[in-house]
Motif scaffolding. Structure first.
Motif, PDB file in Angstrom:
ATOM      1  N   LEU A   8       0.665  -1.071  -0.209  1.00  0.00           N
ATOM      2  CA  LEU A   8       0.108  -0.080   0.105  1.00  0.00           C
ATOM      3  C   LEU A   8       0.879   1.201  -0.075  1.00  0.00           C
ATOM      4  O   LEU A   8       1.802   1.436   0.798  1.00  0.00           O
ATOM      5  CB  LEU A   8      -0.993   0.259   1.355  1.00  0.00           C
ATOM      6  CG  LEU A   8      -2.052  -0.944   1.126  1.00  0.00           C
ATOM      7  CD1 LEU A   8      -2.823  -0.858   2.507  1.00  0.00           C
ATOM      8  CD2 LEU A   8      -3.039  -0.762  -0.046  1.00  0.00           C
ATOM      9  N   THR A   9       0.637   2.063  -0.908  1.00  0.00           N
ATOM     10  CA  THR A   9       1.094   3.611  -0.728  1.00  0.00           C
ATOM     11  C   THR A   9       0.567   4.378   0.205  1.00  0.00           C
ATOM     12  O   THR A   9      -0.598   3.990   0.706  1.00  0.00           O
ATOM     13  CB  THR A   9       0.896   4.182  -2.173  1.00  0.00           C
ATOM     14  OG1 THR A   9      -0.245   4.489  -2.320  1.00  0.00           O
ATOM     15  CG2 THR A   9       1.525   3.156  -3.317  1.00  0.00           C
ATOM     16  N   GLU A  10       0.915   5.398   0.448  1.00  0.00           N
ATOM     17  CA  GLU A  10       0.420   6.519   1.455  1.00  0.00           C
ATOM     18  C   GLU A  10      -0.829   6.817   1.435  1.00  0.00           C
ATOM     19  O   GLU A  10      -1.666   6.629   2.359  1.00  0.00           O
ATOM     20  CB  GLU A  10       1.397   7.842   1.077  1.00  0.00           C
ATOM     21  CG  GLU A  10       1.010   8.837   2.078  1.00  0.00           C
ATOM     22  CD  GLU A  10       1.978   8.794   3.389  1.00  0.00           C
ATOM     23  OE1 GLU A  10       3.197   8.387   3.245  1.00  0.00           O
ATOM     24  OE2 GLU A  10       1.534   9.238   4.482  1.00  0.00           O
ATOM     25  N   LEU A  13      -3.231   3.622   1.926  1.00  0.00           N
ATOM     26  CA  LEU A  13      -3.450   3.509   3.299  1.00  0.00           C
ATOM     27  C   LEU A  13      -4.463   4.161   4.014  1.00  0.00           C
ATOM     28  O   LEU A  13      -5.062   3.694   4.707  1.00  0.00           O
ATOM     29  CB  LEU A  13      -2.051   3.593   3.970  1.00  0.00           C
ATOM     30  CG  LEU A  13      -2.037   3.264   5.535  1.00  0.00           C
ATOM     31  CD1 LEU A  13      -2.683   1.730   5.801  1.00  0.00           C
ATOM     32  CD2 LEU A  13      -0.571   3.468   5.921  1.00  0.00           C
ATOM     33  N   LYS A  17      -7.713   2.609   5.733  1.00  0.00           N
ATOM     34  CA  LYS A  17      -7.935   3.038   7.308  1.00  0.00           C
ATOM     35  C   LYS A  17      -9.449   3.277   7.429  1.00  0.00           C
ATOM     36  O   LYS A  17      -9.965   2.897   8.473  1.00  0.00           O
ATOM     37  CB  LYS A  17      -6.989   4.051   7.801  1.00  0.00           C
ATOM     38  CG  LYS A  17      -5.537   3.473   8.173  1.00  0.00           C
ATOM     39  CD  LYS A  17      -4.684   4.977   8.681  1.00  0.00           C
ATOM     40  CE  LYS A  17      -3.335   4.527   9.027  1.00  0.00           C
ATOM     41  NZ  LYS A  17      -2.777   5.856   9.546  1.00  0.00           N
ATOM     42  N   ILE A  79      -1.397  -5.248   7.692  1.00  0.00           N
ATOM     43  CA  ILE A  79      -0.489  -4.470   8.676  1.00  0.00           C
ATOM     44  C   ILE A  79       0.719  -5.457   8.700  1.00  0.00           C
ATOM     45  O   ILE A  79       1.775  -5.027   8.823  1.00  0.00           O
ATOM     46  CB  ILE A  79      -1.262  -4.294  10.121  1.00  0.00           C
ATOM     47  CG1 ILE A  79      -2.471  -3.160   9.879  1.00  0.00           C
ATOM     48  CG2 ILE A  79      -0.384  -3.700  11.019  1.00  0.00           C
ATOM     49  CD1 ILE A  79      -2.012  -1.948   9.618  1.00  0.00           C
ATOM     50  N   ARG A  80       0.418  -6.550   8.908  1.00  0.00           N
ATOM     51  CA  ARG A  80       1.546  -7.583   9.081  1.00  0.00           C
ATOM     52  C   ARG A  80       2.521  -7.442   7.850  1.00  0.00           C
ATOM     53  O   ARG A  80       3.624  -7.499   7.971  1.00  0.00           O
ATOM     54  CB  ARG A  80       0.971  -9.046   9.181  1.00  0.00           C
ATOM     55  CG  ARG A  80       1.946 -10.177   9.445  1.00  0.00           C
ATOM     56  CD  ARG A  80       1.630 -11.507   9.350  1.00  0.00           C
ATOM     57  NE  ARG A  80       0.557 -11.563  10.537  1.00  0.00           N
ATOM     58  CZ  ARG A  80      -0.901 -11.731  10.581  1.00  0.00           C
ATOM     59  NH1 ARG A  80      -1.443 -11.980   9.242  1.00  0.00           N
ATOM     60  NH2 ARG A  80      -1.645 -11.866  11.526  1.00  0.00           N
ATOM     61  N   MET A  82       2.759  -5.014   5.938  1.00  0.00           N
ATOM     62  CA  MET A  82       3.483  -3.397   5.763  1.00  0.00           C
ATOM     63  C   MET A  82       4.739  -3.683   6.605  1.00  0.00           C
ATOM     64  O   MET A  82       5.773  -3.206   6.582  1.00  0.00           O
ATOM     65  CB  MET A  82       2.576  -2.317   5.974  1.00  0.00           C
ATOM     66  CG  MET A  82       1.492  -2.383   5.099  1.00  0.00           C
ATOM     67  SD  MET A  82       0.637  -0.802   5.218  1.00  0.00           S
ATOM     68  CE  MET A  82       1.684   0.257   4.798  1.00  0.00           C
ATOM     69  N   VAL A  83       4.536  -4.188   7.957  1.00  0.00           N
ATOM     70  CA  VAL A  83       5.385  -4.302   8.954  1.00  0.00           C
ATOM     71  C   VAL A  83       6.801  -5.070   8.453  1.00  0.00           C
ATOM     72  O   VAL A  83       7.870  -4.818   8.588  1.00  0.00           O
ATOM     73  CB  VAL A  83       4.969  -4.693  10.210  1.00  0.00           C
ATOM     74  CG1 VAL A  83       6.185  -5.127  11.278  1.00  0.00           C
ATOM     75  CG2 VAL A  83       3.840  -3.870  10.965  1.00  0.00           C
ATOM     76  N   PHE A  86       8.651  -2.974   5.893  1.00  0.00           N
ATOM     77  CA  PHE A  86       9.549  -2.291   6.684  1.00  0.00           C
ATOM     78  C   PHE A  86      10.558  -2.781   7.170  1.00  0.00           C
ATOM     79  O   PHE A  86      11.811  -2.048   6.768  1.00  0.00           O
ATOM     80  CB  PHE A  86       8.481  -1.272   7.529  1.00  0.00           C
ATOM     81  CG  PHE A  86       9.517  -0.198   8.273  1.00  0.00           C
ATOM     82  CD1 PHE A  86       9.527   0.906   7.794  1.00  0.00           C
ATOM     83  CD2 PHE A  86       9.757  -0.547   9.529  1.00  0.00           C
ATOM     84  CE1 PHE A  86      10.363   1.831   8.517  1.00  0.00           C
ATOM     85  CE2 PHE A  86      10.498   0.418  10.393  1.00  0.00           C
ATOM     86  CZ  PHE A  86      10.680   1.566   9.572  1.00  0.00           C
ATOM     87  N   ILE A  87      10.356  -3.863   7.873  1.00  0.00           N
ATOM     88  CA  ILE A  87      11.761  -4.582   8.538  1.00  0.00           C
ATOM     89  C   ILE A  87      12.666  -5.095   7.312  1.00  0.00           C
ATOM     90  O   ILE A  87      13.740  -4.823   7.476  1.00  0.00           O
ATOM     91  CB  ILE A  87      11.086  -5.789   9.274  1.00  0.00           C
ATOM     92  CG1 ILE A  87      10.393  -5.083  10.639  1.00  0.00           C
ATOM     93  CG2 ILE A  87      12.196  -6.768   9.761  1.00  0.00           C
ATOM     94  CD1 ILE A  87       9.808  -6.383  11.519  1.00  0.00           C
ATOM     95  N   ASN A  88      12.109  -5.492   6.315  1.00  0.00           N
ATOM     96  CA  ASN A  88      13.027  -5.839   5.261  1.00  0.00           C
ATOM     97  C   ASN A  88      13.820  -4.592   4.538  1.00  0.00           C
ATOM     98  O   ASN A  88      14.891  -4.673   4.430  1.00  0.00           O
ATOM     99  CB  ASN A  88      12.254  -6.457   4.062  1.00  0.00           C
ATOM    100  CG  ASN A  88      11.901  -7.798   4.177  1.00  0.00           C
ATOM    101  OD1 ASN A  88      12.730  -8.498   4.952  1.00  0.00           O
ATOM    102  ND2 ASN A  88      10.646  -8.309   3.670  1.00  0.00           N
ATOM    103  N   ARG A  89      13.071  -3.399   4.466  1.00  0.00           N
ATOM    104  CA  ARG A  89      13.920  -2.346   3.936  1.00  0.00           C
ATOM    105  C   ARG A  89      14.789  -1.638   4.882  1.00  0.00           C
ATOM    106  O   ARG A  89      15.813  -1.340   4.478  1.00  0.00           O
ATOM    107  CB  ARG A  89      12.836  -1.115   3.598  1.00  0.00           C
ATOM    108  CG  ARG A  89      12.131  -1.337   2.171  1.00  0.00           C
ATOM    109  CD  ARG A  89      11.134  -0.342   1.858  1.00  0.00           C
ATOM    110  NE  ARG A  89      11.237   0.887   2.445  1.00  0.00           N
ATOM    111  CZ  ARG A  89      11.015   1.925   2.059  1.00  0.00           C
ATOM    112  NH1 ARG A  89      10.148   1.969   0.897  1.00  0.00           N
ATOM    113  NH2 ARG A  89      11.325   3.342   2.663  1.00  0.00           N
TER     114      ARG A  89
END
Lengths: 124, 124
Positions: A8-10, A13, A17, A79-80, A82-83, A86-89
């Motif tokens: 999802l982009t900004e 998202l 939501k 969410i999972r 996306m997290v 993020f952790i990958n990046r």
DNA sequence: TTCCTCATACTAATTAGTTAGTACTAAAAG
DNA sequence: CTTTTAGTACTAACTAATTAGTATGAGGAA
């Protein structure tokens, strides 16, 4: 290796939501909600929601005159993802550094940490 | 309210990681490093690094023929910013839900959690 | 029926992010 | 001294993301 679903982009998202919150929503519903925050065109919201449908995050059904959109999968799943992304990046894929960072940053006490663990266990 | 520094994009982060690793690097250094992973043009790296300088993430000094770039601020600062930005976007600014999510997701035991807390305390 | 409202589809403009080409210059090599 | 190499500056092409306009049609109001 299968290319993973685009994340999802900004703005996407922002819309998700709202739909998660409302559980089901028309373009108009989302449009009105966003309007409270900022100026936006009705058709912009429509375009975005169509994109989200294409990406598999929303599904629609005809309802009276307008489409009614619902989340195609539960918020927690997304969410999972996306997290994880993020952790990958940022942390090359390992969650621990992020945890350490957060615990240090928040200055959590033993007690607070135990509390979080308890909530987490319930969540499981 | 002062507009906050633009956050790092995907590719910018890729370069910053390399510079943090090398501590100081020329365009060529970064270029060669990236080449090991994927095809890229020398000038692309140059452009990116100039952008990073403009955003205040890198600073350069003349060194012999080429510029030598260094991180303008420590990695930890930038990571902190990125985590904060992520928490804002995804969790509306509160870190706790992310913590809960991570602890649940990783299925951490008491012992592991205590270990993380210990590392975090050292980090502080 | 005729007109207004509100919905969609299709198209497109704008901005941001990514990638790279070309021209030029200084230093190193021959 | 001339040629090659390696660097920068400037420009631009291309892709992705964001935003919105226009055409069109269905339904309800007058």
């Amino acid at each position: 290796m299968r290319k993973r679903k685009p994340i999802l982009t900004e703005q996407e998202l922002e819309i998700m939501k709202i739909v998660w919150e409302l559980e089901r929503a028309t373009v108009r519903d989302v449009y009105e909600t966003i309007l409270k925050q900022r100026r936006i065109a009705y058709t912009t919201v429509m375009t975005m929601m169509k994109i989200l449908e294409g990406k598999g995050y929303l599904k629609k059904t005809q309802e009276d005159r307008a489409y009614l959109y619902r989340p195609a999968e539960p918020k927690q799943n997304v969410i999972r993802g996306m997290v994880a992304e993020f952790i990958n990046r940022v942390f090359n894929g390992s969650a621990e550094p992020l945890l350490v960072h957060l615990v240090a940053e928040e200055g959590l006490t033993e007690k607070e940490l135990a509390e979080i663990a308890k909530i987490a266990r319930r969540e499981k």
